[in-house]
Design an enzyme around this catalytic site. Structure first.
Site, mmCIF file in Angstrom:
data_model
loop_
_atom_site.group_PDB
_atom_site.id
_atom_site.type_symbol
_atom_site.label_atom_id
_atom_site.label_comp_id
_atom_site.label_asym_id
_atom_site.label_seq_id
_atom_site.Cartn_x
_atom_site.Cartn_y
_atom_site.Cartn_z
ATOM 1 N N GLU A 161 -3.512 55.740 -39.240
ATOM 2 C CA GLU A 161 -4.162 54.530 -38.732
ATOM 3 C C GLU A 161 -4.289 53.506 -39.861
ATOM 4 O O GLU A 161 -3.987 52.318 -39.689
ATOM 5 C CB GLU A 161 -5.565 54.856 -38.192
ATOM 6 N N ARG A 163 8.793 75.897 -49.798
ATOM 7 C CA ARG A 163 8.256 76.696 -50.912
ATOM 8 C C ARG A 163 7.031 76.007 -51.522
ATOM 9 O O ARG A 163 6.018 76.638 -51.784
ATOM 10 C CB ARG A 163 9.321 76.868 -51.999
ATOM 11 N N LEU A 168 15.002 92.573 -43.954
ATOM 12 C CA LEU A 168 13.550 92.341 -43.986
ATOM 13 C C LEU A 168 13.160 91.190 -43.056
ATOM 14 O O LEU A 168 12.157 91.261 -42.333
ATOM 15 C CB LEU A 168 13.080 92.086 -45.427
ATOM 16 N N THR A 195 17.263 91.743 -52.279
ATOM 17 C CA THR A 195 17.748 90.365 -52.100
ATOM 18 C C THR A 195 17.602 89.579 -53.393
ATOM 19 O O THR A 195 18.509 88.854 -53.809
ATOM 20 C CB THR A 195 16.945 89.672 -50.982
ATOM 21 N N GLU A 232 11.274 84.566 -47.195
ATOM 22 C CA GLU A 232 12.579 83.986 -47.512
ATOM 23 C C GLU A 232 13.373 85.091 -48.179
ATOM 24 O O GLU A 232 13.326 85.270 -49.402
ATOM 25 C CB GLU A 232 12.375 82.788 -48.454
#
Lengths: 388, 388
Positions: A60, A200, A324, A212, A319
């Protein structure tokens, strides 16, 4: 001025424009809600604004300031008796900026139409009250889309046992996250990857698996220069906070030599394993969650509770690799799926979504709601879903 | 009235609104181009319109008629000196409706902004000329999005050896078209399936394989009652034309007893096989294309040429099983991919896009451009792509 039919049609157009403005700020306004605002006077759009970054003007105020800049002498006259469309109830509290409800009342607008209710304690009808007491007509037109845009905001304001969990996937149109040889650089566009950096930056922690992390040599830090410009416009380098990293490592793959240890302070890393981890002796500054088997739903839930309650991780970004990721989805242990979809057909490779269960009926499948969508460069779609 | 910054911003908003209007007509306006129109006077949106169906008012006329209805006495005064935003150059030819360029000139509008050029012979600058000669200011703001919306229209106006080929896929978020047991009823929403009926209605022919046709017991006809309401609003039952069906049947699977033979006249079926088909003796009214191996690119191209040149099939919808679908994509023998994506995760099952080739580099993959997108009920996305 208009006959009723056209008025209704225009009303919808103004609401949609306000929503589109809100969406423009979504990636940068975190942890605040995304809000858009349109000011209409005698059928003319006289200003528009949206909330861009925590600590800067609310939607606004942004719209009012824009009008002030355009008409330094006559803006008050212009805004008086105007109709304001705003996607969220105007705020009533003094935060880093004074309340918008008072601002609009002071501007002597005739009417405020808001499209979603702010149910947080600080507002929750107080904005409406301020406006009405000042003689402003207030109309509530509940529009689910505006609520959907801020589900993360409302969830994070509420009490919860578990963190708010965003699962992030970057995939091709055929839902592959890598070619058969593992090559995945890059499926999604530069802007999509910038958005991942922003996710992130928004998160208290990134959650991944040791496997990973090792295969990808991932750093899991936020690289300031790779943030979207909308964020860099307001975020100073010195104000960039790095998320913690939670690493699932039942098999004791971590040696302490991985990239991640060079890019994060040890106290910002949390290692989760069923048995005591060998690194506990080697790097005592690390954090350990021991005793839970992350391959079981109940234990995973317990781990997430510990992350929330002991480590104050309210907002966790999953991530990680496909197995997983899929476990979180299959166990329905997620709040939102943030899906970046590139217009590529890989044809074969690693599937983003390959859950263990084999269904025979479509009713058994996980069904999602699309909360909102942002179209990125190179026709990458950023799709945000929640469980239906 | 506005300072320059705001004027530019509003210009963009008006253009986007005109585009959104055009998009609303896309599924029903076939074979005409989708066009949207916004009329703005002194900063007020005074009317809007879009082209809904071939033979009904063009976008500009739709907007003018709306104004006439709202203000039967004063519409001329209102529209005089207005600024018209239209997504395609106003037409200059007498078709089923008189030319829009003349209409706008007669209305004495001050300015026309058009967002894509109509390069077909009938228009191609003639609309602009009519307007300019009448003293109307004409501005061309080329906007790729408006062109993208009508690529099928422009392609069908041009000479081409091959038909315009739309490949249709209905899949889950994880790009599956069926569960492991073959169950696929229904992955996509009712509205998505209505849109597929509309794609059939738009097509000269549907192309499929005998195998898919037999497994699915597919009828490949257009069911009037299952068309989108936007189409049914204007299409009379008696005017519904059924597409022809092209069936690839190298293995002579067809017996003449399949569902398809009950729902189509034999002369509307075209059977393609490498060797002479046994049904040729049994049902002589059928059409046969013999001598080409549809599993080879050159032959497939030849088959498509024959369909265009001998059977006058200019607009073919490939609606078939995963292997033939993928072959068209892999061989890049398609004009557009019409991808319906449901917000479901099947986890395992039949992949929509599983091409034979195994790539090692992402640059080798098929990359697409998103032409346009329509959000359907139940969060199904209708995504239309072309090859990059």
């Amino acid at each position: 001025m208009f006959n009723c039919m056209m008025t209704k049609e225009l009303d919808l157009i103004y609401q949609e424009l306000a929503y589109n403005l809100a969406l423009k700020g979504k990636i940068s306004c975190y942890p605040n809600p995304a809000v858009g605002c349109l000011i209409v006077k005698e059928g003319q759009i006289i200003s528009l604004g949206y909330h861009k970054f925590a600590g800067t003007a609310h939607a606004e105020r942004d719209a009012v300031e824009k009008l002030q800049q355009a008409y330094p002498d006559t803006w008050q006259e212009k805004i008086a008796h105007a109709h304001v469309y705003v996607t969220l109830e105007p705020c009533a509290h003094y935060g880093r900026t004074p309340p918008c409800a008072n601002l609009l009342a002071d501007c002597k607008v005739a009417k405020v139409t808001y499209l979603s209710a702010d149910t947080t304690d600080k507002v929750n009808g107080k904005g409406v009250k301020i406006l009405r007491e000042a003689g402003v007509e207030v109309e509530f037109v509940p529009w689910q889309q505006c609520l959907n845009l801020n589900k993360d905001f409302f969830a994070l304001q509420a009490q919860a046992d578990l963190p708010f969990i965003k699962v992030k996937i970057g995939a091709s149109l055929d839902s592959k996250i890598a070619l058969p040889n593992g090559n995945s650089k890059w499926i999604t566009s530069l802007q999509a990857r910038e958005y991942v950096q922003a996710l992130r930056w928004q998160s208290d922690a990134i959650l991944t698996s040791a496997k990973t992390l090792i295969i990808d040599q991932a750093k899991y830090n936020v690289r300031y220069e790779q943030l979207p410009q909308e964020v860099k416009n307001y975020l100073a380098v010195k104000d960039l906070k790095q998320p913690k990293v939670v690493i699932f490592d039942n098999s004791f793959l971590l040696t302490g030599q991985e990239e991640i240890f060079k890019h994060h302070q040890s106290q910002n890393l949390i290692i989760v394993s069923q048995k005591e981890h060998p690194l506990a002796n080697k790097i005592p500054e690390l954090n350990f969650v021991v005793g839970y088997n992350s391959h079981q739903k109940q234990d995973l839930e317990k781990i997430l509770q510990i992350l929330k309650q002991e480590y104050a991780l309210a907002n966790v970004l999953v991530e990680t690799g496909s197995s997983l990721t899929n476990f979180f989805l299959e166990q329905k242990l997620f709040s939102q799926l943030h899906y970046f979809m590139a217009p590529k057909i890989l044809g074969s490779g690693v599937q983003a979504l390959a859950t263990q269960e084999k269904f025979t009926q479509l009713e058994q499948c996980l069904t999602l709601n699309l909360l909102y969508q942002i179209n990125l460069n190179e026709d990458n779609l950023y799709l945000v879903y929640e469980q239906k």
